[in-house]
Every structure is written in C-alpha cells, then in structure tokens.
Motif scaffolding. Structure first.
Motif, mmCIF file in Angstrom:
data_model
loop_
_atom_site.group_PDB
_atom_site.id
_atom_site.type_symbol
_atom_site.label_atom_id
_atom_site.label_comp_id
_atom_site.label_asym_id
_atom_site.label_seq_id
_atom_site.Cartn_x
_atom_site.Cartn_y
_atom_site.Cartn_z
ATOM 1 N N THR A 150 0.774 -1.157 0.017
ATOM 2 C CA THR A 150 0.072 -0.084 0.002
ATOM 3 C C THR A 150 0.815 1.027 -0.052
ATOM 4 O OG1 THR A 150 -2.042 1.046 1.133
ATOM 5 C CG2 THR A 150 -0.194 0.218 2.310
ATOM 6 N N PRO A 151 0.637 2.395 -0.687
ATOM 7 C CA PRO A 151 1.218 3.500 -0.497
ATOM 8 C C PRO A 151 0.783 4.467 0.661
ATOM 9 C CG PRO A 151 -0.577 3.830 -2.168
ATOM 10 C CD PRO A 151 -0.595 2.482 -1.610
ATOM 11 N N VAL A 153 0.714 8.352 1.593
ATOM 12 C CA VAL A 153 0.875 9.622 0.848
ATOM 13 C C VAL A 153 1.033 10.639 2.142
ATOM 14 C CG1 VAL A 153 -0.308 8.933 -0.942
ATOM 15 C CG2 VAL A 153 -1.568 9.797 0.728
ATOM 16 N N ARG A 258 1.254 11.052 7.357
ATOM 17 C CA ARG A 258 1.453 10.012 6.402
ATOM 18 C C ARG A 258 0.090 9.164 6.647
ATOM 19 N NH1 ARG A 258 6.572 6.442 6.691
ATOM 20 N NH2 ARG A 258 5.752 6.406 8.810
ATOM 21 N N PRO A 260 -2.481 6.210 4.629
ATOM 22 C CA PRO A 260 -2.627 5.189 3.541
ATOM 23 C C PRO A 260 -3.405 5.795 2.583
ATOM 24 C CG PRO A 260 -2.706 4.227 5.926
ATOM 25 C CD PRO A 260 -2.654 5.462 5.828
ATOM 26 N N GLY A 261 -3.335 5.439 1.260
ATOM 27 C CA GLY A 261 -4.264 5.460 -0.065
ATOM 28 C C GLY A 261 -5.575 5.108 0.488
ATOM 29 N N ARG A 264 -9.675 6.731 1.906
ATOM 30 C CA ARG A 264 -10.049 7.729 1.138
ATOM 31 C C ARG A 264 -10.962 8.698 1.979
ATOM 32 N NH1 ARG A 264 -10.010 6.036 -4.282
ATOM 33 N NH2 ARG A 264 -9.242 4.264 -4.642
ATOM 34 N N VAL A 267 -8.497 11.130 3.652
ATOM 35 C CA VAL A 267 -7.841 11.946 2.597
ATOM 36 C C VAL A 267 -8.739 13.023 1.873
ATOM 37 C CG1 VAL A 267 -6.838 11.811 0.354
ATOM 38 C CG2 VAL A 267 -6.422 10.064 1.978
ATOM 39 N N TYR A 277 -0.813 17.600 -0.889
ATOM 40 C CA TYR A 277 0.290 16.595 -1.090
ATOM 41 C C TYR A 277 1.671 16.765 -1.237
ATOM 42 C CZ TYR A 277 -3.743 13.462 -2.336
ATOM 43 O OH TYR A 277 -4.762 12.584 -2.602
ATOM 44 N N VAL A 281 6.184 9.657 -1.289
ATOM 45 C CA VAL A 281 5.293 8.635 -0.969
ATOM 46 C C VAL A 281 6.113 7.587 -0.475
ATOM 47 C CG1 VAL A 281 3.630 7.164 -2.039
ATOM 48 C CG2 VAL A 281 3.587 9.659 -2.790
ATOM 49 N N ASP A 294 -7.452 1.445 5.758
ATOM 50 C CA ASP A 294 -8.589 2.344 5.727
ATOM 51 C C ASP A 294 -8.901 2.794 7.234
ATOM 52 O OD1 ASP A 294 -9.709 0.122 6.432
ATOM 53 O OD2 ASP A 294 -11.502 0.253 5.186
#
Length: 305
Positions: A150-151, A153, A258, A260-261, A264, A267, A277, A281, A294
């Motif tokens: 997982t990224p 960001v 930081r 996790p993508g 959602r 974010v 941003y 990454v 999540d």
C-alpha cells in the motif's frame, strides 16, 4: 555467526549496536538522505543538525526491546551504515536502513538485513516502509520477498481550531489498546506505545465516539500527527480532524500526516480543508497481505509504521 564479522576486502565491520551508536546514526542518516535527494534531483528536506528527541528515543527503544535487530557497519571506528528491525508478534518490520554514499553498492545493506532476519521468528511476515522514488532500495527489499502492499501519502496543511472532545487524554486500557492494534495491524505492540510515551513532546489520546472506545491517537507539539488507529473506518476522519485541532491548541501553525491511500474518506476531508500532497510517497512492502489501512494514520515523526 559472531556479533562482528569483517569483510576483508572492504574493511567493513558489521556488529550489533550499542547505546553509543544512537547519536552517530543520525549523521549516517543525514549523509545518505541528502545524497539520495541530490542523486535523483529531489527537493532538499531541511533537517535539524542535532537529532530530535523522538529519533533518539526510538533507538533507545530498539536497544531495549529489539537488540538483535539493531546493527551498525563501521570502518576504523566510524559508522558508515545501520539498520533497525523490530519484531511485533508474527510481524518483522525493518524500520530503518541507511548507508553512507561511499559505502553503498558493497552489500552492506543486504548484510545488515540478513543479520536482522536471523532474529526474526520463524514464519514471520516481513515488512518495510520505503521511498517509492527509490528503485534501488525497493529492488533490494524484493530480493528478501517484500513487495508493494500500500502507498502512504504525505499531506500537510494549516493547523486550525476545532472540536477536540472525542480525544480523551491518555491511552486506552492495555486490553483495549491491544485489541485496536490487532484490528488494524494484526498485532499488539506495547513496546511501541511505551516508546511513544517516553517522548515529552508527544501527546496520547483515547478516541471516544458515542461513549465507546473507538481508537487512539498521538499528536506531537510541532504538528506531526500519528499514529492514529480506529476500530471502524468511519471513525478515522473525525479522529484526524480532532487531532488537527489539538495541534492548533499546542501552538503548531501547520500539521502533517502520512496516510494510507486506502483511507479515502480521511484523505478527502484533508483535501477539502486545503491540505496538499507532498512528493515523498512511502511504499509499504510486505511478504504477504497485511493490515487494514482504511482505519490508520501512520506514525508521524519516526521510523515506525
């Protein structure tokens, strides 16, 4: 294998770290990070000349809880590289690996990983957080079976006042804390909470929503937020907004995370607040599927996830 072994051709000794190595690892980190940024044309990151309290506190924690995972490489008594790995139940995590530019491409990093892995529990899930822009390091981790999961960001923006009532000072009770960590990262990690509790500028909170313990949050006085872990994804955004309000109360002008993508909704909330941003990454690389991303914001100002 002995604690120290010498590569006769390179004159490099790799040994277990001691308390005296904590401060010198900062100079190695600065040297390696600055060289990497210059080599790839990345924007320069301003860092203090002396290691932050949280940096040194993590090394003290590693020596206390994971001494067989903390290794250094030296030449003529001077540090040229180091690595720190921690074991949390069945998860082995490589928290740091840095080598001075002059000694890169000599197998130093790979050997430090091998030494650290010797202390890993059999059958451990292996994981590391690595800069997504660094193909060399990511290929090295792939040789040890760790691939992108997982990224993470980076996002930052203004600290603004808000409602902090869902954040109750102090961590949840130990059983609740372990249950939250297992629900998010599949393992309990009291060692890490002990480390975060030793940092004077870091505040710990229990997330309480509608009378129930929903998670926990850590907020640093300079605006670094994380980790935040919640039992249900829907609770992450409100916990994060409350943490931002805490940074404002502590006097920070800006805050950063930081995240996790996969988170959602959280974010989306940050972008709606005008946050932006960053470009660094991080990829979480793992040897098998891991985590529920999540419902999590990673550690905000140290090498831990």
């Amino acid at each position: 294998m002995t604690d120290a072994a010498r590569d006769g051709s390179a004159g490099i000794t790799i040994r277990r770290a001691t308390a005296d190595d904590a401060r010198p690892t900062y100079d190695v980190f600065l040297d390696a990070a600055d060289h990497l940024a210059e080599a790839w044309g990345w924007a320069h990151t301003a860092r203090p000349s002396e290691p932050p309290e949280r940096f040194l506190a993590f090394r003290a924690s590693a020596l206390r809880h994971d001494p067989d995972g903390f290794w250094v490489a030296e030449v003529d008594g001077g540090l040229v590289g180091f690595g720190i790995a921690v074991q949390r139940e069945h998860v082995w995590y490589l928290a740091a690996l840095h080598v001075r530019p002059r000694y890169q491409s000599r197998g130093v990093g790979a050997e430090i990983i091998r030494r650290s892995l010797e202390a890993a529990r059999p059958g451990s899930l292996l994981t590391v957080g690595a800069d997504a822009r660094n193909p060399v390091s990511n290929a090295l981790y792939g040789r040890f079976g760790m691939f992108p999961e997982t990224p993470l960001v980076p996002l930052s923006g203004p600290s603004t006042a808000g409602d902090t009532r869902i954040l109750v000072p102090g961590l949840p009770e130990p059983d609740d804390l372990a249950a939250i960590d297992r629900a998010v990262l599949d393992v309990a990690r009291p060692e890490d909470h002990s480390f975060w509790g030793s940092v004077s500028s870091l505040r710990a909170f229990t997330v309480v929503i509608d009378g129930r313990v929903a998670g926990y949050a850590h907020v640093q006085a300079d605006g670094a937020i994380g980790p935040i872990a919640v039992l249900h994804p829907v609770d992450l955004a409100p916990a994060l907004e409350a943490a931002i309000a805490v940074t404002a109360e502590l006097g920070a002008m800006t805050a950063q995370v930081r995240i996790p993508g996969a988170a959602r909704d959280a974010v989306r909330v940050l972008l709606a607040r005008g946050w932006r941003y960053g470009d660094a990454v991080t990829l979480v690389l793992t040897s098998a599927p891991w985590g529920h991303w999540d419902r999590y914001v990673t550690s905000g100002a140290d090498a831990l996830i």
